[in-house]
Design a protein around this motif. Structure first.
Motif, PDB file in Angstrom:
ATOM      1  N   ASP A 310      36.885  43.094  36.830  1.00  0.00           N
ATOM      2  CA  ASP A 310      35.867  42.954  36.375  1.00  0.00           C
ATOM      3  C   ASP A 310      34.940  42.556  38.002  1.00  0.00           C
ATOM      4  O   ASP A 310      35.670  41.623  37.736  1.00  0.00           O
ATOM      5  N   VAL A 311      34.534  43.636  38.176  1.00  0.00           N
ATOM      6  CA  VAL A 311      33.372  42.662  39.136  1.00  0.00           C
ATOM      7  C   VAL A 311      32.630  41.431  39.123  1.00  0.00           C
ATOM      8  O   VAL A 311      32.319  40.802  39.641  1.00  0.00           O
ATOM      9  N   LYS A 312      32.593  41.593  38.097  1.00  0.00           N
ATOM     10  CA  LYS A 312      31.815  40.542  37.270  1.00  0.00           C
ATOM     11  C   LYS A 312      31.567  38.502  36.655  1.00  0.00           C
ATOM     12  O   LYS A 312      31.654  38.164  36.411  1.00  0.00           O
ATOM     13  N   GLN A 313      33.854  38.877  37.160  1.00  0.00           N
ATOM     14  CA  GLN A 313      35.059  38.032  36.444  1.00  0.00           C
ATOM     15  C   GLN A 313      34.327  36.175  37.309  1.00  0.00           C
ATOM     16  O   GLN A 313      33.866  36.928  38.922  1.00  0.00           O
ATOM     17  N   PRO A 314      33.597  35.603  36.704  1.00  0.00           N
ATOM     18  CA  PRO A 314      33.747  34.584  37.632  1.00  0.00           C
ATOM     19  C   PRO A 314      34.541  33.910  38.033  1.00  0.00           C
ATOM     20  O   PRO A 314      36.505  34.174  37.270  1.00  0.00           O
ATOM     21  N   LEU A 315      34.907  33.805  39.628  1.00  0.00           N
ATOM     22  CA  LEU A 315      35.975  33.265  40.650  1.00  0.00           C
ATOM     23  C   LEU A 315      35.675  31.709  41.080  1.00  0.00           C
ATOM     24  O   LEU A 315      34.981  31.404  41.192  1.00  0.00           O
ATOM     25  N   LEU A 316      37.134  31.334  40.906  1.00  0.00           N
ATOM     26  CA  LEU A 316      37.156  30.036  41.862  1.00  0.00           C
ATOM     27  C   LEU A 316      37.748  29.720  43.332  1.00  0.00           C
ATOM     28  O   LEU A 316      39.206  30.478  42.623  1.00  0.00           O
ATOM     29  N   LEU A 317      37.968  28.966  44.244  1.00  0.00           N
ATOM     30  CA  LEU A 317      38.806  29.556  45.151  1.00  0.00           C
ATOM     31  C   LEU A 317      39.660  28.700  45.594  1.00  0.00           C
ATOM     32  O   LEU A 317      38.916  27.295  45.492  1.00  0.00           O
ATOM     33  N   VAL A 318      40.906  28.734  45.664  1.00  0.00           N
ATOM     34  CA  VAL A 318      41.472  27.596  46.243  1.00  0.00           C
ATOM     35  C   VAL A 318      42.112  28.628  48.003  1.00  0.00           C
ATOM     36  O   VAL A 318      42.831  29.308  47.927  1.00  0.00           O
ATOM     37  N   VAL A 319      41.811  27.610  48.876  1.00  0.00           N
ATOM     38  CA  VAL A 319      41.830  28.242  49.929  1.00  0.00           C
ATOM     39  C   VAL A 319      42.150  27.294  52.033  1.00  0.00           C
ATOM     40  O   VAL A 319      41.632  26.492  50.937  1.00  0.00           O
ATOM     41  N   ASP A 320      42.882  27.478  52.555  1.00  0.00           N
ATOM     42  CA  ASP A 320      42.321  27.267  53.249  1.00  0.00           C
ATOM     43  C   ASP A 320      41.048  26.641  53.926  1.00  0.00           C
ATOM     44  O   ASP A 320      40.033  27.406  54.264  1.00  0.00           O
ATOM     45  N   ALA A 321      41.359  25.369  54.183  1.00  0.00           N
ATOM     46  CA  ALA A 321      40.314  24.920  54.951  1.00  0.00           C
ATOM     47  C   ALA A 321      39.490  25.769  55.535  1.00  0.00           C
ATOM     48  O   ALA A 321      39.712  25.814  56.851  1.00  0.00           O
ATOM     49  N   GLY A 322      38.440  26.243  56.019  1.00  0.00           N
ATOM     50  CA  GLY A 322      38.156  26.384  57.575  1.00  0.00           C
ATOM     51  C   GLY A 322      37.239  28.299  56.914  1.00  0.00           C
ATOM     52  O   GLY A 322      37.018  28.872  57.840  1.00  0.00           O
ATOM     53  N   ARG A 323      37.632  28.669  55.551  1.00  0.00           N
ATOM     54  CA  ARG A 323      38.136  30.251  55.700  1.00  0.00           C
ATOM     55  C   ARG A 323      37.288  29.735  54.343  1.00  0.00           C
ATOM     56  O   ARG A 323      37.506  32.166  53.476  1.00  0.00           O
ATOM     57  N   GLU A 324      36.773  29.241  53.415  1.00  0.00           N
ATOM     58  CA  GLU A 324      35.728  29.683  52.636  1.00  0.00           C
ATOM     59  C   GLU A 324      34.750  30.278  52.265  1.00  0.00           C
ATOM     60  O   GLU A 324      34.698  31.502  51.829  1.00  0.00           O
ATOM     61  N   GLU A 325      34.016  30.804  53.963  1.00  0.00           N
ATOM     62  CA  GLU A 325      33.091  31.756  53.097  1.00  0.00           C
ATOM     63  C   GLU A 325      33.500  33.705  53.863  1.00  0.00           C
ATOM     64  O   GLU A 325      33.102  33.951  53.716  1.00  0.00           O
ATOM     65  N   GLU A 326      34.790  32.923  54.661  1.00  0.00           N
ATOM     66  CA  GLU A 326      35.315  34.422  55.372  1.00  0.00           C
ATOM     67  C   GLU A 326      36.123  34.629  53.701  1.00  0.00           C
ATOM     68  O   GLU A 326      35.439  36.030  53.287  1.00  0.00           O
ATOM     69  N   ALA A 327      36.570  34.085  52.959  1.00  0.00           N
ATOM     70  CA  ALA A 327      36.804  34.738  51.505  1.00  0.00           C
ATOM     71  C   ALA A 327      35.944  35.349  50.326  1.00  0.00           C
ATOM     72  O   ALA A 327      35.533  36.266  49.663  1.00  0.00           O
ATOM     73  N   ILE A 328      34.602  34.070  50.566  1.00  0.00           N
ATOM     74  CA  ILE A 328      33.120  34.766  49.908  1.00  0.00           C
ATOM     75  C   ILE A 328      32.992  36.036  50.374  1.00  0.00           C
ATOM     76  O   ILE A 328      32.709  37.084  49.821  1.00  0.00           O
ATOM     77  N   THR A 329      32.589  36.406  52.055  1.00  0.00           N
ATOM     78  CA  THR A 329      32.010  37.322  52.337  1.00  0.00           C
ATOM     79  C   THR A 329      32.457  38.099  52.178  1.00  0.00           C
ATOM     80  O   THR A 329      32.283  39.776  51.343  1.00  0.00           O
ATOM     81  N   ARG A 330      34.177  38.270  52.033  1.00  0.00           N
ATOM     82  CA  ARG A 330      35.399  39.499  51.826  1.00  0.00           C
ATOM     83  C   ARG A 330      35.152  39.978  50.137  1.00  0.00           C
ATOM     84  O   ARG A 330      35.419  41.524  50.259  1.00  0.00           O
ATOM     85  N   LEU A 331      35.089  39.092  49.683  1.00  0.00           N
ATOM     86  CA  LEU A 331      34.655  39.069  48.432  1.00  0.00           C
ATOM     87  C   LEU A 331      33.771  40.129  47.819  1.00  0.00           C
ATOM     88  O   LEU A 331      33.402  41.467  46.699  1.00  0.00           O
ATOM     89  N   SER A 332      32.673  40.026  48.504  1.00  0.00           N
ATOM     90  CA  SER A 332      31.625  40.242  47.934  1.00  0.00           C
ATOM     91  C   SER A 332      31.846  41.710  49.233  1.00  0.00           C
ATOM     92  O   SER A 332      30.911  42.660  48.120  1.00  0.00           O
ATOM     93  N   ARG A 333      32.740  42.210  49.991  1.00  0.00           N
ATOM     94  CA  ARG A 333      32.315  43.542  50.220  1.00  0.00           C
ATOM     95  C   ARG A 333      32.695  44.523  48.738  1.00  0.00           C
ATOM     96  O   ARG A 333      33.087  45.870  49.249  1.00  0.00           O
ATOM     97  N   VAL A 334      33.257  43.877  48.270  1.00  0.00           N
ATOM     98  CA  VAL A 334      34.260  44.649  47.107  1.00  0.00           C
ATOM     99  C   VAL A 334      33.583  44.225  45.476  1.00  0.00           C
ATOM    100  O   VAL A 334      33.646  44.761  44.330  1.00  0.00           O
ATOM    101  N   GLY A 335      32.210  43.808  45.179  1.00  0.00           N
ATOM    102  CA  GLY A 335      31.221  43.777  44.411  1.00  0.00           C
ATOM    103  C   GLY A 335      31.669  41.856  44.252  1.00  0.00           C
ATOM    104  O   GLY A 335      31.543  42.683  43.007  1.00  0.00           O
TER     105      GLY A 335
END
Length: 471
Positions: A310-335
């Motif tokens: 479900d692309v509308k599923q709310p998400l909270l991220l645990v990610v290595d420091a400095g890669r937060e924007e990369e993760a959000i951007t890559r998630l947005s690529r698939v909605g």
């Protein structure tokens, strides 16, 4: 005239940038448009058109944001019905970009609006075909994605695809360069080559779909062995067709650092899923209970789409420091636009706060070989069926990760089993899902089948079709 392929490996997706005499066109752009804007500025050219080969299912295109930023119109092929202002071209309509021309070839079959774009250079020579999902290298677009929208069967869509390819593409010159929208690894086809550029002449020789003796044979060949498409595809089509939030808004909403206390509170209040994007080996040693591991250093976004659906599923991220924007951007690529924030200080901050943690039991392939007992050890292989068929552990059960919801209830809760994939990435996704659903009696094998193959654990290519015994 210049043509540049902008290939994104994690999505197996190709966008294209064409320039001629101070003007440019971009075909099938990705969601984040800043790199394109930077290219236009660098080259001192004006974007004249944004061409879309079809309403994409496997990623969210950047067409809307790019059009807003540049004023360039979006162009679709015939029958498209976008929910925003765009040019719906006629078949064979030609658009000028500097002294080059782009001709629209309506090629329905993958979807009804699917079109290829034929590039004609300054000298009037047909030089390149941007084939979208109509023609891949080694394959053609799957004809089952648009069945509901088109009110046609996959066989009927395959028949349309045959007419498009054999009547419009095959008559073109052999020396035309084919630039497809996807390469190997994409779920939009089943037999793609690892190369991302080829001549049409070579495709006429080597592409199985272009060498069928009849329409009936073509339909049978391209519909054989099609696996169900990832469930997130429908959500991406809707976003591409109707519109979406700007990437800037998505980043603003997601780049919110949260303390462990606030992270926990937001998770409880929103029902957000905790997505841990750290490396599988790191995740195994410690993580927030019930979080799902999909490592960012892999096919991150496609696996998120496949597992979370479900692309509308709310998400909270645990990610290595400095890669937060990369993760959000890559998630947005698939909605997946609904990231609510990330854990400030990462898992180490959670651990330091004294909150509950979990871990996955993981052993080396050598340790597994020592523990393995023929006819006793239960092994679950989460690779693709084709990988399993090539070679697998004797008596191992094939349970592809993509279909975990179909087979998870077959697994025994009171009998220990071992879990592996090819290298450890997919099995840790499976392990995290299993533990989130209460399975504890299993062990993941580090290095997967690649490491197991170096041991003396017995292997075979005999396919076992029976179900996992709960006894």
């Amino acid at each position: 005239m210049t043509v540049e392929q902008i290939y994104t490996g994690c999505l197996a997706q190709g966008a294209y940038y064409i320039t001629s005499m101070g003007e440019a066109a971009i075909i099938d752009p990705l969601r984040e448009v800043t790199p394109y804007l930077d290219r236009l500025k660098r080259d001192g050219v004006q974007l004249k058109y944004i061409f879309e080969t079809h309403f994409h299912a496997d990623f969210v295109s950047g067409h809307i944001d790019l059009s807003k930023a540049t004023g360039a119109p979006i162009v679709y092929g015939p029958t498209a019905q976008p929910g925003f202002e765009a040019i719906v071209a006629e078949d064979n309509q030609t658009f000028e970009v500097g002294k080059a021309k782009v001709r629209v070839l309506h090629t329905p079959g993958h979807t009804m609006e699917s079109s290829c774009f034929l590039l004609i250079d300054e000298d009037g020579k047909e030089t390149a075909l941007f084939s979208g999902d109509t023609l891949f290298l080694g394959d053609v677009g799957r004809p089952d994605l648009a069945q509901k929208a088109a009110n046609l069967t996959q066989e009927e869509l395959a028949g349309l695809l045959y007419e498009s390819l054999y009547n419009k593409i095959l008559p073109l010159s052999d020396d035309i360069t084919v630039y497809p929208a996807h390469g190997a690894g994409s779920a939009c086809g089943k037999n793609m080559m690892k190369e991302t550029v080829d001549s049409l002449g070579n495709q006429k020789r080597v592409n199985y779909a272009l060498n069928q003796p009849s329409k009936e044979a073509f339909v049978a060949a391209v519909t054989e062995g099609l696996l169900p498409p990832p469930a997130y595809f429908g959500g991406n089509v809707a976003m591409n067709k109707l519109g979406y939030d700007s990437i800037d808004r998505v980043l603003e909403r997601g780049l919110v650092p949260l303390s462990p206390k606030d992270f926990e509170a937001v998770a409880e209040a929103s029902g957000a899923l905790v997505l841990d994007a750290r490396a599988p080996g790191v995740f195994a040693k410690g993580f927030i209970p019930r979080s799902i591991n999909i490592g960012i250093d892999g096919d991150f976004a496609p696996w998120v789409g496949t597992m979370i659906v479900d692309v509308k599923q709310p998400l909270l991220l645990v990610v290595d420091a400095g890669r937060e924007e990369e993760a959000i951007t890559r998630l947005s690529r698939v909605g997946f636009d609904h990231v609510l924030g990330y854990l400030s200080g990462g898992f180490e901050a959670w651990q330091a706060s004294g909150r509950e943690t979990d871990s996955v039991e993981r052993i080396s392939a050598a340790e597994f070989a020592q523990q393995f007992k023929a006819d006793e050890t239960l092994v679950i292989d989460v690779r693709k069926e084709s990988e399993y068929a090539a070679e697998h552990i004797v008596d191992a059960y094939s349970r592809p990760l993509a279909y975990i919801n179909d087979w998870i209830s077959d697994l025994p809760r009171d009998r220990h089993f071992y879990l592996h994939c090819a290298g450890g990435y997919r099995s840790m996704i499976a392990a995290s899902i299993l533990q989130a659903r209460g399975y504890r009696s299993f062990t993941d094998i580090e290095g997967g089948f690649g490491a197991i193959a170096q041991t003396d654990v017995p292997k075979t290519d005999y396919v076992c079709q029976s179900r996992v015994s709960k006894k």
